[in-house]
Design a protein around this motif. Structure first.
Motif, PDB file in Angstrom:
ATOM      1  N   ASP A  87      43.157  42.250  50.813  1.00 23.21           N
ATOM      2  CA  ASP A  87      44.467  42.186  50.163  1.00 23.21           C
ATOM      3  C   ASP A  87      45.553  42.127  51.240  1.00 23.21           C
ATOM      4  N   ASN A 114      42.861  29.315  49.851  1.00 23.39           N
ATOM      5  CA  ASN A 114      43.435  29.673  48.553  1.00 23.39           C
ATOM      6  C   ASN A 114      43.448  31.191  48.414  1.00 23.39           C
ATOM      7  N   ARG A 115      44.172  31.654  47.421  1.00 25.47           N
ATOM      8  CA  ARG A 115      44.359  33.096  47.236  1.00 25.47           C
ATOM      9  C   ARG A 115      43.031  33.837  47.124  1.00 25.47           C
ATOM     10  N   SER A 116      42.094  33.285  46.352  1.00 27.66           N
ATOM     11  CA  SER A 116      40.821  33.988  46.167  1.00 27.66           C
ATOM     12  C   SER A 116      40.042  34.083  47.475  1.00 27.66           C
ATOM     13  N   SER A 117      40.118  33.046  48.315  1.00 26.18           N
ATOM     14  CA  SER A 117      39.443  33.098  49.621  1.00 26.18           C
ATOM     15  C   SER A 117      40.083  34.141  50.523  1.00 26.18           C
ATOM     16  N   SER A 126      48.600  31.809  52.139  1.00 25.58           N
ATOM     17  CA  SER A 126      47.737  30.702  51.734  1.00 25.58           C
ATOM     18  C   SER A 126      48.147  29.411  52.446  1.00 25.58           C
ATOM     19  N   TYR A 136      41.656  36.913  49.542  1.00 19.36           N
ATOM     20  CA  TYR A 136      41.253  38.240  49.063  1.00 19.36           C
ATOM     21  C   TYR A 136      39.788  38.533  49.357  1.00 19.36           C
ATOM     22  N   SER A 137      38.909  37.553  49.142  1.00 20.41           N
ATOM     23  CA  SER A 137      37.473  37.819  49.303  1.00 20.41           C
ATOM     24  C   SER A 137      37.058  37.871  50.772  1.00 20.41           C
ATOM     25  N   SER A 138      37.718  37.111  51.629  1.00 19.47           N
ATOM     26  CA  SER A 138      37.296  37.038  53.027  1.00 19.47           C
ATOM     27  C   SER A 138      38.149  37.857  53.987  1.00 19.47           C
TER      28      SER A 138
END
Length: 196
Positions: free
Chosen positions: A50, A40-43, A34, A45-47
């Motif tokens: 993992d 950020n973490r969610s970006s 990050s 993972y989503s983009s």
């Protein structure tokens, strides 16, 4: 779209690759990724996926970037096999000398970390290191080395190339690394001379 943050995937992958290269897979956390990518973490993972998925993407990016350079260096092996082998090592030595890049080789350090990797990541790392041997053997055969000699020298040149990366991480000087390459190329020159 209002409110949705945009970012360049290639820039993020390069930043993640450098982070993994510098610290290794096991010592790189998602928080490190990050900070390195600015996502950020969610970006992440989503983009980007993992940690394992992102690492494999970075490893493939690295293998393609330097693999293309190795292929270009070896492309003249049919006419000038010794010059091609020298150019092959020059790719590694130039990468090692680049102050903007971490020392060593992402593929080599990944293979050495196999015990802490998932099975899929470890398999991809072994495959990447195997490509180097394969490209060297093909180039040496194109340079008219007999099959057995091409196989032996491909294994030797690949091993020397990986050792350069490891030695650079240990602080070996560029002059010492070049001396290692010169000894290897001298042996190849003698073998090529014997086959002419």
């Amino acid at each position: 779209m209002a409110g949705k943050k945009q970012f360049d995937v290639d820039t993020a992958l390069d930043a993640a690759m450098i982070q993994f290269w510098r610290a290794g897979y096991a010592d790189t956390s998602v928080d490190d990724l990050s900070r390195a990518t600015g996502l950020n973490r969610s970006s992440i993972y989503s983009s980007l996926g993992d940690k394992d998925t992102l690492f494999v993407r970075c490893l493939e990016r690295y293998a393609t970037r330097y693999g293309d350079k190795y292929d270009a260096a070896l492309s003249r092996a049919a006419d000038r096999p010794l010059a091609a082998a020298r150019a092959f090592f020059d790719v590694t030595l130039e990468r090692i000398a680049d102050p903007g890049l971490p020392d060593g080789c992402l593929v080599a350090q990944t293979v050495m970390a196999t015990p802490v990797l998932s099975a899929s990541v470890a398999a991809r790392a072994r495959e990447a290191i195997g490509f180097q041997h394969t490209r060297l053997r093909a180039a040496l055969k194109a340079g008219r080395l007999p099959d057995e000699a091409a196989e032996s020298f491909a294994a030797h040149l690949a091993a020397v190339n990986q050792s350069l990366a490891v030695m650079s991480r240990a602080g070996t000087s560029p002059e010492q690394l070049r001396a290692v390459v010169d000894v290897t190329l001298d042996a190849l020159a003698r073998t090529l001379g014997a086959t002419d």
